[in-house]
Scaffold this motif. Sequence first.
Motif, PDB file in Angstrom:
ATOM      1  N   VAL A 108       0.740  -1.205  -0.098  1.00 57.90           N
ATOM      2  CA  VAL A 108      -0.072  -0.042   0.054  1.00 57.90           C
ATOM      3  C   VAL A 108       0.870   1.321  -0.179  1.00 57.90           C
ATOM      4  N   VAL A 109       0.283   2.483  -0.466  1.00 55.80           N
ATOM      5  CA  VAL A 109       1.050   3.695  -0.374  1.00 55.80           C
ATOM      6  C   VAL A 109       0.124   4.326   0.724  1.00 55.80           C
ATOM      7  N   ALA A 110       0.852   5.129   1.642  1.00 57.01           N
ATOM      8  CA  ALA A 110       0.196   5.703   2.630  1.00 57.01           C
ATOM      9  C   ALA A 110       0.584   7.199   2.764  1.00 57.01           C
ATOM     10  N   GLY A 111      -0.036   8.104   3.175  1.00 57.15           N
ATOM     11  CA  GLY A 111       0.479   9.509   3.369  1.00 57.15           C
ATOM     12  C   GLY A 111      -0.718  10.538   3.544  1.00 57.15           C
ATOM     13  N   VAL A 112      -0.365  11.600   3.705  1.00 55.98           N
ATOM     14  CA  VAL A 112      -1.075  12.731   3.950  1.00 55.98           C
ATOM     15  C   VAL A 112      -0.865  13.899   2.764  1.00 55.98           C
ATOM     16  N   ILE A 113      -2.115  14.227   2.303  1.00 55.46           N
ATOM     17  CA  ILE A 113      -1.899  15.324   1.170  1.00 55.46           C
ATOM     18  C   ILE A 113      -2.743  16.434   1.753  1.00 55.46           C
ATOM     19  N   GLY A 114      -2.666  17.674   1.101  1.00 56.92           N
ATOM     20  CA  GLY A 114      -3.457  18.738   1.162  1.00 56.92           C
ATOM     21  C   GLY A 114      -3.060  19.514   2.705  1.00 56.92           C
ATOM     22  N   ARG A 115      -3.609  20.426   2.970  1.00 56.12           N
ATOM     23  CA  ARG A 115      -3.376  21.411   4.072  1.00 56.12           C
ATOM     24  C   ARG A 115      -4.732  21.759   4.931  1.00 56.12           C
ATOM     25  N   ARG A 134      -8.154  20.266   6.575  1.00 56.30           N
ATOM     26  CA  ARG A 134      -8.927  19.066   6.851  1.00 56.30           C
ATOM     27  C   ARG A 134      -8.144  17.831   6.544  1.00 56.30           C
ATOM     28  N   PHE A 135      -6.896  17.715   6.438  1.00 61.39           N
ATOM     29  CA  PHE A 135      -6.205  16.596   6.055  1.00 61.39           C
ATOM     30  C   PHE A 135      -6.485  15.426   6.969  1.00 61.39           C
ATOM     31  N   LEU A 136      -6.304  14.213   6.394  1.00 62.03           N
ATOM     32  CA  LEU A 136      -6.090  12.923   7.123  1.00 62.03           C
ATOM     33  C   LEU A 136      -4.957  11.940   6.610  1.00 62.03           C
ATOM     34  N   TYR A 137      -4.727  11.000   7.370  1.00 63.92           N
ATOM     35  CA  TYR A 137      -3.806   9.888   6.956  1.00 63.92           C
ATOM     36  C   TYR A 137      -4.681   8.900   6.067  1.00 63.92           C
ATOM     37  N   ASP A 138      -4.333   8.861   4.856  1.00 64.14           N
ATOM     38  CA  ASP A 138      -5.042   7.618   4.018  1.00 64.14           C
ATOM     39  C   ASP A 138      -4.103   6.711   3.452  1.00 64.14           C
ATOM     40  N   LEU A 139      -4.848   5.792   2.828  1.00 68.01           N
ATOM     41  CA  LEU A 139      -4.043   4.748   2.090  1.00 68.01           C
ATOM     42  C   LEU A 139      -4.617   4.527   0.647  1.00 68.01           C
ATOM     43  N   TRP A 140      -3.788   4.156  -0.457  1.00 70.36           N
ATOM     44  CA  TRP A 140      -4.159   4.033  -1.823  1.00 70.36           C
ATOM     45  C   TRP A 140      -3.415   2.715  -2.194  1.00 70.36           C
ATOM     46  N   GLY A 141      -3.987   2.220  -3.266  1.00 73.15           N
ATOM     47  CA  GLY A 141      -3.374   1.158  -3.863  1.00 73.15           C
ATOM     48  C   GLY A 141      -4.389  -0.253  -4.152  1.00 73.15           C
ATOM     49  N   ASP A 142      -3.950  -1.170  -4.951  1.00 71.99           N
ATOM     50  CA  ASP A 142      -4.637  -1.995  -5.199  1.00 71.99           C
ATOM     51  C   ASP A 142      -5.298  -3.077  -4.037  1.00 71.99           C
ATOM     52  N   THR A 143      -4.456  -3.054  -3.030  1.00 76.34           N
ATOM     53  CA  THR A 143      -4.722  -3.797  -1.683  1.00 76.34           C
ATOM     54  C   THR A 143      -6.009  -3.131  -1.033  1.00 76.34           C
ATOM     55  N   VAL A 144      -5.815  -1.807  -1.039  1.00 77.76           N
ATOM     56  CA  VAL A 144      -7.230  -1.104  -0.353  1.00 77.76           C
ATOM     57  C   VAL A 144      -8.290  -1.208  -1.174  1.00 77.76           C
ATOM     58  N   ASN A 145      -8.336  -1.155  -2.445  1.00 77.88           N
ATOM     59  CA  ASN A 145      -9.431  -1.367  -3.217  1.00 77.88           C
ATOM     60  C   ASN A 145     -10.096  -2.775  -3.202  1.00 77.88           C
ATOM     61  N   MET A 146      -9.157  -3.773  -2.973  1.00 76.35           N
ATOM     62  CA  MET A 146      -9.396  -5.184  -2.911  1.00 76.35           C
ATOM     63  C   MET A 146     -10.129  -5.293  -1.574  1.00 76.35           C
ATOM     64  N   ALA A 147      -9.881  -4.696  -0.475  1.00 68.35           N
ATOM     65  CA  ALA A 147     -10.444  -4.873   0.913  1.00 68.35           C
ATOM     66  C   ALA A 147     -11.833  -4.501   0.765  1.00 68.35           C
ATOM     67  N   SER A 148     -12.015  -3.005   0.169  1.00 71.51           N
ATOM     68  CA  SER A 148     -13.430  -2.649   0.039  1.00 71.51           C
ATOM     69  C   SER A 148     -14.238  -3.374  -0.830  1.00 71.51           C
ATOM     70  N   ARG A 149     -13.832  -4.034  -1.822  1.00 68.63           N
ATOM     71  CA  ARG A 149     -14.570  -5.003  -2.697  1.00 68.63           C
ATOM     72  C   ARG A 149     -14.961  -6.293  -1.823  1.00 68.63           C
ATOM     73  N   MET A 150     -14.193  -6.565  -1.019  1.00 68.13           N
ATOM     74  CA  MET A 150     -14.415  -7.962  -0.266  1.00 68.13           C
ATOM     75  C   MET A 150     -15.632  -7.534   0.733  1.00 68.13           C
ATOM     76  N   GLU A 151     -15.622  -6.195   1.061  1.00 67.47           N
ATOM     77  CA  GLU A 151     -16.698  -5.964   2.159  1.00 67.47           C
ATOM     78  C   GLU A 151     -17.986  -5.880   1.377  1.00 67.47           C
ATOM     79  N   SER A 152     -18.001  -5.093   0.184  1.00 67.76           N
ATOM     80  CA  SER A 152     -19.071  -4.801  -0.559  1.00 67.76           C
ATOM     81  C   SER A 152     -19.692  -5.976  -1.216  1.00 67.76           C
ATOM     82  N   HIS A 153     -18.845  -7.053  -1.525  1.00 69.86           N
ATOM     83  CA  HIS A 153     -19.297  -8.072  -2.264  1.00 69.86           C
ATOM     84  C   HIS A 153     -19.598  -9.367  -1.359  1.00 69.86           C
TER      85      HIS A 153
END
Length: 422
Positions: free
Chosen positions: A348-355, A357-376
Amino acid sequence: MTSVEGTAAEAAAAERRASRLTALGVRLLTLGADPRDSADERARKSLLVAVCLMVLPAGVLWGALYLVFDEPIAALFPWSYTVVSCACLVAFARSGSFRFLRTVELSLILVTPAALSVVLGGLTESSGVVIWSFLAPVGAVVFSGPARAWRWFGGFLLLLGATIALGPAVRPDGADLPEGARLAFAGLNLGAVSFVAFALLVSFARQREHAQQRVESLLLNILPDEIAQRLQAEPQAIADHFEEASILFADVVDFTPLSERLGPRELVGLLDRLFTSFDDLADRYGVEKIKTIGDCYMVAAGVPRPRADHAHALARMALEMRERARDCLPDPGERNLQLRIGISSGPVVAGVIGRRRFLYDLWGDTVNMASRMESHGSPDAIQITRTTWELLRDDFATEPRGPVEVKGKGRVETWYLLGPRT
């Protein structure tokens, strides 16, 4: 009455007197308080009132001392300050105008000692009473901010120069005070001003410290500790790559019909209880809560602190989350609350963007697959991908679900997580 009873009665009376004095002190320090005031505004009002109350006895005492040494005109200055300051406090109690009290009090503190010094004949003859005027720029730093304080400091320097120049002209012979009294006044002036200035700066430092602690606490509730420290040291975009991590998404089943049945307060209370219990689990298992979106809860393990058991930590948490949700509804007659939970593992890629109301967020295929596992996924079930199953299969019981059609991925092999192996 026995001596024991008399002692007890005296102790009770002393306690009542102390309680009344405490209540009076609290009431005085909350003069001019307004429920709409911010925490910082309330603290500054209380501190300014405390400074005024500290200086008032000095005005009474200095006036009395000057009168004792046959300086009635000089005595009028500290006494006049005392009277005007008390009137300002009364007006402040009614109006609550912090700006009014600050301006008047700082002006009185700045001008009164300088005028008194001139009446006594100058800097030396007045035992340096003009040093009291220095409390005005010090107070301005605390109550008005550093930018405005420079003007007050400039005023102090001008009055100091005027005192040196005008004192001998107004009273060439100077005040006829004994040498011992003059030295005593000098010691009292320096000691009292030093005490008030020191108390003021200590109180200000404590307020700043408490404010900083509140800010840091809020920041740590938004960002992981390591990321918060990095962001304060380097205010720029943060991006990190983690080769091994696990991501979990949990969503409430049939949340829309449930939200239609519950009132707004009940709905928010339900989510608060549910997500607070999940936060407790995240702390216990040492994983990182990322965010909530509506009724969806996202948590990660292995970021921002790498750990070898990232999948195991989320598996244990997911099983307990499911149990917590079942007991979350306030009405025993309601059907048990159910979750859909999905977990995936990988880079995964993790980081903080913006200035803002920022938050620590994650990106990548692993994040998308975890979301799909929940929704499906299925209600009350924990669905995991192959990468997660390979990490857990030796320690957890699983059940193959078979291929699942996943948007953007086609048919993906998945498993249900059942529980730890006995």
